[in-house]
Design a protein around this motif. Structure first.
Motif, PDB file in Angstrom:
ATOM      1  N   SER A  46      -5.131   8.693  15.016  1.00  0.00           N
ATOM      2  CA  SER A  46      -5.241   7.941  13.934  1.00  0.00           C
ATOM      3  C   SER A  46      -5.208   9.237  13.574  1.00  0.00           C
ATOM      4  CB  SER A  46      -6.739   6.650  13.825  1.00  0.00           C
ATOM      5  OG  SER A  46      -8.365   7.733  14.082  1.00  0.00           O
ATOM      6  N   HIS A  47      -6.019  10.052  13.534  1.00  0.00           N
ATOM      7  CA  HIS A  47      -5.834  11.167  12.744  1.00  0.00           C
ATOM      8  C   HIS A  47      -4.623  12.481  13.440  1.00  0.00           C
ATOM      9  CE1 HIS A  47     -11.083  11.444  12.010  1.00  0.00           C
ATOM     10  NE2 HIS A  47     -10.518  10.388  11.799  1.00  0.00           N
ATOM     11  N   ARG A  48      -3.835  12.191  14.020  1.00  0.00           N
ATOM     12  CA  ARG A  48      -3.290  12.871  14.154  1.00  0.00           C
ATOM     13  C   ARG A  48      -2.068  12.184  12.807  1.00  0.00           C
ATOM     14  NH1 ARG A  48      -0.985  16.794  17.274  1.00  0.00           N
ATOM     15  NH2 ARG A  48      -3.079  15.955  18.734  1.00  0.00           N
ATOM     16  N   PHE A  49      -1.791  11.428  13.164  1.00  0.00           N
ATOM     17  CA  PHE A  49      -1.113  10.429  12.161  1.00  0.00           C
ATOM     18  C   PHE A  49      -1.029  10.442  11.069  1.00  0.00           C
ATOM     19  CE2 PHE A  49      -0.395   6.422   9.892  1.00  0.00           C
ATOM     20  CZ  PHE A  49       1.199   6.211  10.148  1.00  0.00           C
ATOM     21  N   LEU A  50      -2.481  10.571  10.662  1.00  0.00           N
ATOM     22  CA  LEU A  50      -2.700  10.445   9.451  1.00  0.00           C
ATOM     23  C   LEU A  50      -2.659  12.015   8.976  1.00  0.00           C
ATOM     24  CD1 LEU A  50      -5.949   8.583   9.016  1.00  0.00           C
ATOM     25  CD2 LEU A  50      -3.678   8.050   7.819  1.00  0.00           C
ATOM     26  N   PHE A  51      -2.726  13.186   9.660  1.00  0.00           N
ATOM     27  CA  PHE A  51      -1.973  14.170   9.546  1.00  0.00           C
ATOM     28  C   PHE A  51      -0.904  13.901   9.171  1.00  0.00           C
ATOM     29  CE2 PHE A  51      -0.438  18.179  10.285  1.00  0.00           C
ATOM     30  CZ  PHE A  51      -1.938  19.118   9.896  1.00  0.00           C
ATOM     31  N   ILE A  52      -0.302  13.920   9.623  1.00  0.00           N
ATOM     32  CA  ILE A  52       1.482  13.634   9.830  1.00  0.00           C
ATOM     33  C   ILE A  52       2.136  12.926   8.233  1.00  0.00           C
ATOM     34  CG2 ILE A  52       3.265  13.096  10.650  1.00  0.00           C
ATOM     35  CD1 ILE A  52       2.553  13.174  13.720  1.00  0.00           C
ATOM     36  N   TRP A  53       1.242  11.730   8.505  1.00  0.00           N
ATOM     37  CA  TRP A  53       1.761  11.328   6.556  1.00  0.00           C
ATOM     38  C   TRP A  53       1.131  11.830   6.269  1.00  0.00           C
ATOM     39  CZ3 TRP A  53       3.843   7.633   3.880  1.00  0.00           C
ATOM     40  CH2 TRP A  53       3.445   7.479   3.147  1.00  0.00           C
ATOM     41  N   MET A 167      -8.959  11.198   1.652  1.00  0.00           N
ATOM     42  CA  MET A 167      -8.232   9.905   2.075  1.00  0.00           C
ATOM     43  C   MET A 167      -8.365   8.891   0.807  1.00  0.00           C
ATOM     44  SD  MET A 167      -7.137  10.543   6.135  1.00  0.00           S
ATOM     45  CE  MET A 167      -9.132  10.052   6.538  1.00  0.00           C
ATOM     46  N   ILE A 168      -9.064   8.230   1.460  1.00  0.00           N
ATOM     47  CA  ILE A 168      -9.601   7.107   0.576  1.00  0.00           C
ATOM     48  C   ILE A 168      -8.811   7.522  -1.566  1.00  0.00           C
ATOM     49  CG2 ILE A 168     -10.925   5.482  -0.696  1.00  0.00           C
ATOM     50  CD1 ILE A 168     -13.049   5.874   1.411  1.00  0.00           C
ATOM     51  N   VAL A 213       2.601   1.574   0.585  1.00  0.00           N
ATOM     52  CA  VAL A 213       1.668   0.788   0.597  1.00  0.00           C
ATOM     53  C   VAL A 213       0.832   0.950   1.402  1.00  0.00           C
ATOM     54  CG1 VAL A 213       0.984  -2.221   0.499  1.00  0.00           C
ATOM     55  CG2 VAL A 213       2.706  -0.929  -2.360  1.00  0.00           C
ATOM     56  N   PHE A 214       1.068   0.488   2.377  1.00  0.00           N
ATOM     57  CA  PHE A 214       0.958   0.447   3.739  1.00  0.00           C
ATOM     58  C   PHE A 214       0.181   1.387   4.622  1.00  0.00           C
ATOM     59  CE2 PHE A 214       4.262  -3.630   3.746  1.00  0.00           C
ATOM     60  CZ  PHE A 214       2.595  -4.603   4.145  1.00  0.00           C
ATOM     61  N   ILE A 215       0.713   1.767   4.511  1.00  0.00           N
ATOM     62  CA  ILE A 215       0.003   3.453   4.941  1.00  0.00           C
ATOM     63  C   ILE A 215      -1.444   3.928   4.020  1.00  0.00           C
ATOM     64  CG2 ILE A 215       0.187   5.864   5.672  1.00  0.00           C
ATOM     65  CD1 ILE A 215       3.465   5.332   6.852  1.00  0.00           C
ATOM     66  N   PRO A 216      -0.971   4.243   2.539  1.00  0.00           N
ATOM     67  CA  PRO A 216      -2.502   4.012   2.326  1.00  0.00           C
ATOM     68  C   PRO A 216      -3.650   3.136   2.400  1.00  0.00           C
ATOM     69  CG  PRO A 216      -0.404   4.677   0.586  1.00  0.00           C
ATOM     70  CD  PRO A 216       0.349   4.274   1.894  1.00  0.00           C
ATOM     71  N   LEU A 217      -2.716   1.996   2.622  1.00  0.00           N
ATOM     72  CA  LEU A 217      -4.294   0.774   3.249  1.00  0.00           C
ATOM     73  C   LEU A 217      -4.732   0.942   4.773  1.00  0.00           C
ATOM     74  CD1 LEU A 217      -2.538  -2.190   2.297  1.00  0.00           C
ATOM     75  CD2 LEU A 217      -4.520  -0.991   1.493  1.00  0.00           C
ATOM     76  N   TYR A 218      -3.524   1.685   5.283  1.00  0.00           N
ATOM     77  CA  TYR A 218      -4.414   2.370   7.019  1.00  0.00           C
ATOM     78  C   TYR A 218      -5.421   3.538   6.885  1.00  0.00           C
ATOM     79  CZ  TYR A 218      -4.275   4.439  11.573  1.00  0.00           C
ATOM     80  OH  TYR A 218      -4.538   4.540  12.724  1.00  0.00           O
ATOM     81  N   ALA A 219      -4.915   4.119   5.304  1.00  0.00           N
ATOM     82  CA  ALA A 219      -5.714   5.692   6.130  1.00  0.00           C
ATOM     83  C   ALA A 219      -6.956   4.993   5.166  1.00  0.00           C
ATOM     84  CB  ALA A 219      -4.910   6.594   4.686  1.00  0.00           C
ATOM     85  N   TRP A 221      -8.358   2.533   5.569  1.00  0.00           N
ATOM     86  CA  TRP A 221      -9.414   1.649   6.651  1.00  0.00           C
ATOM     87  C   TRP A 221      -9.916   2.708   7.450  1.00  0.00           C
ATOM     88  CZ3 TRP A 221      -8.046   1.838  12.520  1.00  0.00           C
ATOM     89  CH2 TRP A 221      -8.872  -0.138  13.066  1.00  0.00           C
ATOM     90  N   VAL A 222      -9.163   3.794   7.972  1.00  0.00           N
ATOM     91  CA  VAL A 222      -9.588   4.327   9.072  1.00  0.00           C
ATOM     92  C   VAL A 222     -10.900   5.286   8.669  1.00  0.00           C
ATOM     93  CG1 VAL A 222      -9.140   6.720   9.851  1.00  0.00           C
ATOM     94  CG2 VAL A 222      -7.281   4.593  10.225  1.00  0.00           C
ATOM     95  N   ALA A 223     -10.599   5.706   7.161  1.00  0.00           N
ATOM     96  CA  ALA A 223     -11.858   6.794   6.407  1.00  0.00           C
ATOM     97  C   ALA A 223     -12.780   5.051   6.417  1.00  0.00           C
ATOM     98  CB  ALA A 223     -11.420   7.139   5.004  1.00  0.00           C
ATOM     99  N   VAL A 224     -12.886   4.630   5.419  1.00  0.00           N
ATOM    100  CA  VAL A 224     -13.912   3.125   5.755  1.00  0.00           C
ATOM    101  C   VAL A 224     -14.891   3.418   6.788  1.00  0.00           C
ATOM    102  CG1 VAL A 224     -14.963   1.049   5.017  1.00  0.00           C
ATOM    103  CG2 VAL A 224     -13.129   2.938   3.618  1.00  0.00           C
ATOM    104  N   LYS A 225     -13.665   3.084   7.957  1.00  0.00           N
ATOM    105  CA  LYS A 225     -14.351   2.849   9.158  1.00  0.00           C
ATOM    106  C   LYS A 225     -14.922   4.533   9.595  1.00  0.00           C
ATOM    107  CE  LYS A 225     -13.939   1.887  13.890  1.00  0.00           C
ATOM    108  NZ  LYS A 225     -14.044   3.015  14.747  1.00  0.00           N
ATOM    109  N   ASP A 226     -14.787   5.295   9.965  1.00  0.00           N
ATOM    110  CA  ASP A 226     -15.214   6.579  10.009  1.00  0.00           C
ATOM    111  C   ASP A 226     -17.168   6.556   8.894  1.00  0.00           C
ATOM    112  OD1 ASP A 226     -13.360   7.484  11.740  1.00  0.00           O
ATOM    113  OD2 ASP A 226     -12.884   9.004  10.494  1.00  0.00           O
ATOM    114  N   ILE A 227     -16.178   6.595   8.192  1.00  0.00           N
ATOM    115  CA  ILE A 227     -17.758   7.007   6.998  1.00  0.00           C
ATOM    116  C   ILE A 227     -18.950   5.432   7.333  1.00  0.00           C
ATOM    117  CG2 ILE A 227     -18.736   6.332   4.242  1.00  0.00           C
ATOM    118  CD1 ILE A 227     -16.328   7.525   3.330  1.00  0.00           C
TER     119      ILE A 227
END
Length: 244
Positions: A46-53, A167-168, A213-219, A221-227
């Protein structure tokens, strides 16, 4: 199948269009190569994908949208030199203090970035001229979101947990920017949009814009989950300390 072919624009495979689409793929490939160099093998997917994004996001903002701003501020033609000024994409009245100029990529001539934006402007003509709402958003995007996206890439590479907060912030800015970009069109029956064929509607307008739209929403989700996980760990530590 014939009806699908008929829905494609006649200039779909011209050189400018193909180069424009290829440039986006090249930017994505660059972001991927950066991830291979900056991230270790243990980086979560998930973090690798968000780095690329975020690397892709920053490069898009700096290179493509930065070039759009350049043409909005430095490329212009006198309205007196145009036989039919009404055929041009609009430039706001008194823009930069002038009432007799047309600004934007439409005035960029053979500049490759101007031609790239003129391809996209076939679907949304605001990007051919100097639309105040678009320019205002792009100023924030290029000079605020772009640098923040770079910092997020750095934070992911360094495994800095504070990156989740940024990220949020960026994802919220991207979602807000998308809404402000298209809400004026929804309120005016898509006056500046051309959705008459598959390419303009589903590739230029829907696909490319829905990425933001969808990738920021995913970002988010990942950030909130980590927090949330961090808070859960803190609560367990507190509970364990009370038992001692």
């Amino acid at each position: 199948m014939a009806s699908f072919k008929d829905s494609l624009p006649p200039d779909l495979f011209d050189r400018t269009t193909l180069v424009s689409l290829a440039s986006t793929v090249a930017i994505l490939a660059t972001a991927y190569l950066l991830s291979l160099r900056a991230l270790d093998r243990n980086t979560p997917g998930s973090h690798r994908f968000l780095f690329i994004w975020h690397a892709f996001d920053a490069l898009i903002h700096f290179i493509l949208e930065g070039s759009f701003l350049y043409h909005c501020f430095f490329s212009w033609i006198p309205l007196s030199s145009v036989s039919n000024p009404h055929a041009l994409a609009p430039t706001a009245y008194n823009y930069l203090g002038y009432t007799n100029r047309a600004y934007g990529p439409q005035a960029g001539g053979n500049n490759p970035f101007a031609q790239l934006w003129m391809v996209y402007a076939k679907a949304d003509r605001r990007w051919a001229g100097a639309d105040l709402a678009v320019i205002s958003l792009e100023l924030l995007t290029v000079f605020v979101v772009g640098p923040l996206a770079c910092y997020i890439c750095y934070g992911i590479a360094k495994k800095d947990p504070r990156t989740n907060i940024l990220m949020i912030v960026i994802a919220t800015m991207e979602l807000y920017g998308g809404f402000i970009t298209f809400c004026p069109e929804w309120l005016t029956a898509n006056h500046n949009l051309d959705a008459s064929n598959f390419m303009y509607k589903w590739v230029y307008l829907v696909f490319f814009n829905m990425l933001w739209v969808f990738i920021p929403l995913y970002a988010i989700w990942v950030a909130v989950k980590d927090i949330n996980d961090a808070f859960a760990v803190r609560d367990r530590v507190k509970a364990a300390s009370k038992k001692k």
